[in-house]
Design an enzyme around this catalytic site. Structure first.
Site, PDB file in Angstrom:
ATOM      1  N   GLY A 187      51.972  43.548  -6.282  1.00 27.65           N
ATOM      2  CA  GLY A 187      52.263  44.645  -5.368  1.00 27.65           C
ATOM      3  C   GLY A 187      52.173  44.173  -3.935  1.00 27.65           C
ATOM      4  O   GLY A 187      52.624  43.071  -3.611  1.00 27.65           O
ATOM      5  N   LYS A 188      51.571  44.946  -3.064  1.00 30.78           N
ATOM      6  CA  LYS A 188      51.526  44.628  -1.637  1.00 30.78           C
ATOM      7  C   LYS A 188      50.085  44.526  -1.132  1.00 30.78           C
ATOM      8  O   LYS A 188      49.181  45.130  -1.693  1.00 30.78           O
ATOM      9  CB  LYS A 188      52.271  45.698  -0.827  1.00 30.78           C
ATOM     10  N   GLY A 207      51.423  41.035   3.148  1.00 32.69           N
ATOM     11  CA  GLY A 207      51.728  40.142   2.038  1.00 32.69           C
ATOM     12  C   GLY A 207      52.296  40.915   0.869  1.00 32.69           C
ATOM     13  O   GLY A 207      52.026  42.104   0.706  1.00 32.69           O
ATOM     14  N   ASP A 256      47.068  27.250  -8.346  1.00 41.04           N
ATOM     15  CA  ASP A 256      48.121  27.585  -7.379  1.00 41.04           C
ATOM     16  C   ASP A 256      47.675  27.197  -5.964  1.00 41.04           C
ATOM     17  O   ASP A 256      47.761  27.986  -5.031  1.00 41.04           O
ATOM     18  CB  ASP A 256      48.457  29.077  -7.448  1.00 41.04           C
TER      19      ASP A 256
END
Length: 846
Positions: free
Chosen positions: A540-541, A535, A653
């Site tokens: 970031g990651k 993801g 979200d």
């Protein structure tokens, strides 16, 4: 052969058919078939294609046939405090040769954002059109403003003050990793911002490689995470190529204005139909059309034997930036193979030596291109020189060619394409933000200490037995968890860094589980191996990791250079310090070393819900009953967020990619980076800037910028219809009445024909009464006003009822009369009254 069959029928009375006629028909058929196949292969249909004429009162069609949507149609993309649209004076509009895209503008007096749903992540073109038209109230020539995306500065303090008010066109290639791309306009203090037109269009995945050879060190440079600005796109030896004639809507300028010595170059030309592309499709007209490869500049003829000189193109470049240089070649000047050898130079340095196009393409007039990275250190006096010249070693007639040239600026370490400015704002604002964060973190640390102190006490939910089945407390005996005494002895706060990044994190990290060393994290992720990325976000990651005993983890590595990512990261820490629930993704621990900010979560092996609906062709869609159970689990998680603490939390979200599934397909809500504390008892809402994902966003929240827990309810309603219909919340490729899933599904539900749009994979599995109960829950969630929407508790009750209806017997043929459903509902309500349980408000009113 259809053509021959037609010919045979038409000539049936004849005894003979002339051979030349047969050959003629065959040649026409072959050419037509070849052209049809080529056009099909070379055609690129962008998944995302947004064309907006900002401020226009009607749609605008441009010369290449494309239509730009007008402002009334596109206003749903825009979040702004003001509604200012101006048009050029009638005299300018009637007499000007300008593109009609420049004759209207939208003006912003405060920060304003265009949000675009991204259906296919990857590189996207952002094309911006500016012309400072004026009216009686606004003088756009004095406007000074910045333009950025969520993670990249495109323009900083852009203005027309220092230049004549001519049209300005800017073209960028930006990587969109999530499902939303934002373009943010920020006026300078006491000024305004404006825009005439915007394009956001998907680029072919093969257009820009992930790595490219660097000049000088001759090693590979990774540009996969960099944005690009197209600075020059030149057609050597040819005329202007407009978007009408380009495969991807690009414009190629003639190169003559950039030739340092025009007498050194001589144009060459062949018919575009003679240009060939490699059979392996490594290069197609998507890279550049045949009209670019069919023209070239070659060395001018001289009366000097073995003349040796270079053709030079000189362009302006901004110091401090690397540049991607793409050189296009096609040998249209040679008569035989292996007769042309030449060199390419960038800023006086040898870039390509002894280039032999024949050996590379195995033919003449075959398209070929070469990418190079020019380092920032090579940009001297703001000048970029590109030169081609003959190889001085080989004999024969010296010559050198260049057919096309593209020069793209590469974003710098500050995530900017315009100076050393971050995607946020000035340092003054940043100081204010950091001060606010410091106060928030101090409060979080205090709260975390209380949580740590109370962790050994028996939790309230165990004493009262309420919602017992919904919680999954952390196992203190697990090898992944640490006791409070260990946390009190860890190294938080001891790491010294220049930026203070680690120390900020440290003060908020108590009470968050096991402390991992950076070495442990490196080992778990195989030193952050790229193929382990599961993801990517503004923070970031996220990497898939594993401990020594094979237990899998999801490891989120924060990016300290991303202000937005930092804010969302800290919000998630603050929220997770007070959340623990079976249907919320659990935090395992954290790491605070080497200026790193890393959170470690339980790994959800079955990934996001979306992948099990339509997001991954390799995954079998889940059954209707599984979908009901997943929706119930997610509803339990959201209900806990809204009611599990004194004040409650709004997720902000909710979407199918933030509902994750574990190995048993238990649903857990994830990603709390945008979450907000719910309003207190004395408040009705929280006033805040609009954030969320396009397609799931509560329209009332969007209009009023007033956030309540009913905004989550609306988003969850979209999720329910997404689960039922297995299609994205927004799909711009569909007809207008089908683009928005919420509106489309509600329309069919009100017609009583919802069964026509449900996912075919589950159509035969659903009882009609279960479907009706589920659809009614979704419909009520999508009410226009929050006060008319149910609570998450009400939604949960209705979903559980839909599951009971589904399980009460085998699947029916869709003809149930609904009477049995109503009687069962009444029976269920009666039993609830007898047991003393609260009856949801929407049941009381039936």
């Amino acid at each position: 052969m259809p053509a021959l069959a037609i010919l045979a029928r038409s000539m049936a009375p004849c005894k003979r058919v002339p051979m030349f006629l047969i050959l003629f028909i065959l040649s026409i058929t072959r050419v037509a078939t070849t052209n049809a196949i080529a056009s099909k292969v070379d055609r690129f249909v962008p998944q995302d294609n947004y064309l907006l004429s900002c401020g226009a009162s009607a749609a605008v069609q441009v010369d290449d046939g494309r239509t730009f949507r007008s402002d009334p149609e596109s206003v749903s993309f825009l979040s702004t405090l003001t509604d200012i649209k101006i048009a050029a004076k009638a005299s300018l509009a009637s007499a000007s040769p300008l593109s009609p895209l420049y004759l209207d503008a939208r003006v912003f007096s405060d920060i304003s954002t265009y949000s675009f749903f991204i259906s296919q992540p990857g590189r996207h073109w952002i094309r911006l059109y500016f012309l400072p038209i004026t009216d009686s109230q606004y003088n756009l020539t004095t406007a000074t403003f910045s333009v950025s995306t969520d993670s990249m500065v495109l323009l900083h303090d852009f203005s027309f003050i220092a230049s004549p008010p001519n049209p300005v066109f800017r073209e960028y290639l930006v990587s969109a990793q999530g499902d939303n791309l934002k373009i943010i306009f920020t006026p300078k203090k006491n000024s305004i911002a404006f825009i005439n037109a915007i394009e956001v269009v998907s680029a072919p995945p093969s257009l820009i490689p992930n790595t490219t050879t660097r000049m000088g060190p001759q090693d590979q440079f990774d540009i996969s995470n960099n944005a690009l600005q197209v600075v020059y796109r030149l057609n050597m030896g040819g005329a202007l190529v407009t978007s009408f004639n380009d495969t991807l809507g690009r414009t190629w300028q003639p190169d003559a204005p950039f030739l340092k010595l025009e007498a050194a170059a001589e144009a060459a030309w062949v018919p575009p139909r003679t240009i060939k592309y490699p059979d392996d499709k490594t290069l197609t007209p998507l890279i550049a059309p045949a009209s670019i490869y069919s023209t070239a500049q070659q060395m001018a003829s001289t009366n000097i034997t073995n003349a040796r000189f270079n053709i030079t193109w000189q362009m302006v470049a901004e110091p401090g930036f690397r540049y991607l240089i793409r050189l296009h070649f096609s040998d249209i000047v040679s008569k035989t193979l292996n007769s042309l050898y030449f060199n390419v130079y960038i800023n006086g340095m040898m870039a390509v030596a002894n280039l032999d196009l024949s050996s590379l393409t195995m033919g003449l007039a075959v398209a070929y291109y070469k990418d190079l990275i020019a380092e920032s250190s090579s940009i001297i006096n703001s000048t970029l020189l590109v030169q081609v010249g003959p190889n001085t070693i080989d004999s024969g007639d010296p010559n050198a060619i260049l057919n096309g040239l593209e020069i793209m600026k590469i974003s710098n370490e500050a995530s900017s394409l315009d100076g050393l400015f971050s995607p946020k704002t000035s340092s003054e604002v940043s100081k204010t933000t950091l001060t606010g964060i410091a106060f928030a973190l101090a409060a979080t640390a205090a709260l975390a200490v209380v949580i740590c102190y109370r962790r050994n006490r028996k939790p309230e939910w165990q004493r009262t037995n309420s919602f017992h089945s919904w919680f999954l407390p952390l196992n203190s005996s697990s090898s992944f968890m640490s006791s409070c005494s260990r946390l009190s002895r860890n190294r938080f706060g001891s790491t010294r860094t220049k930026s203070g990044f680690s120390s900020v994190f440290a003060s908020s990290a108590y009470g968050l589980g096991r402390y991992f060393t950076f070495v442990e994290i490196q080992k778990a992720t195989k030193n952050f191996e790229e193929k382990g990325v599961i993801g990517v976000g503004g923070f970031g990651k996220v990497y898939l990791g594993a401990t020594e005993d094979g237990t899998q983890l999801a490891i989120k590595r924060g990016n300290p250079s991303s202000d937005q990512g930092m804010n969302e990261f800290l919000t998630e820490i603050q929220m997770l310090s007070k959340l623990r629930h079976r249907h919320l993704v659990s935090l395992i621990g954290c790491c605070d070393e080497n200026n790193e900010m890393i959170l470690v979560y339980e790994f959800m092996s079955n990934g996001p819900l979306r992948d099990h609906l339509y997001g991954d062709t390799n995954i079998k869609p889940i059954s209707w009953k599984q979908r009901l159970e997943v929706c119930i689990g997610a509803a339990k998680g959201l209900h806990y967020l809204h009611t599990g603490s004194a004040q409650g939390i709004i997720h902000r979200d909710v979407k199918t990619t933030n509902i994750l599934l574990d190995e048993n397909f238990v649903a857990k809500v994830a990603d709390f980076g945008l979450s907000k504390d719910a309003p207190s008892l004395e408040q009705t809402h929280v006033s805040t800037a609009v954030k969320g994902s396009f397609g799931y966003l509560d329209p009332e929240y969007f209009r009023r910028q007033q956030l309540t827990d009913k905004s989550d309810v609306y988003s969850f309603g979209v999720v329910l219809f997404e689960v039922l219909c297995a299609r994205p919340a927004i799909n711009p490729a569909l007809p207008r009445d089908q683009v928005n899933l919420a509106e489309w599904a509600r329309t069919w539900h009100r017609k009583g024909e919802l069964g026509k749009i449900i996912d075919p994979n589950i159509a035969g599995q659903i009882r009609s009464d279960s479907l009706e109960m589920f659809a009614e829950a979704a419909e009520k969630c999508l009410a226009d006003y929050g006060v008319d929407r149910p609570t998450m508790g009400d939604v949960l009750w209705k979903l559980e009822f839909a599951l009971q209806l589904q399980e009460k017997g085998d699947v029916v043929d869709g003809t149930s009369d609904g009477i049995a459903m109503k009687s069962l509902e009444v029976t269920n309500v009666d039993s609830m009254e007898k047991s003393g349980n609260a009856i949801p408000s929407y049941v009381q009113g039936r």
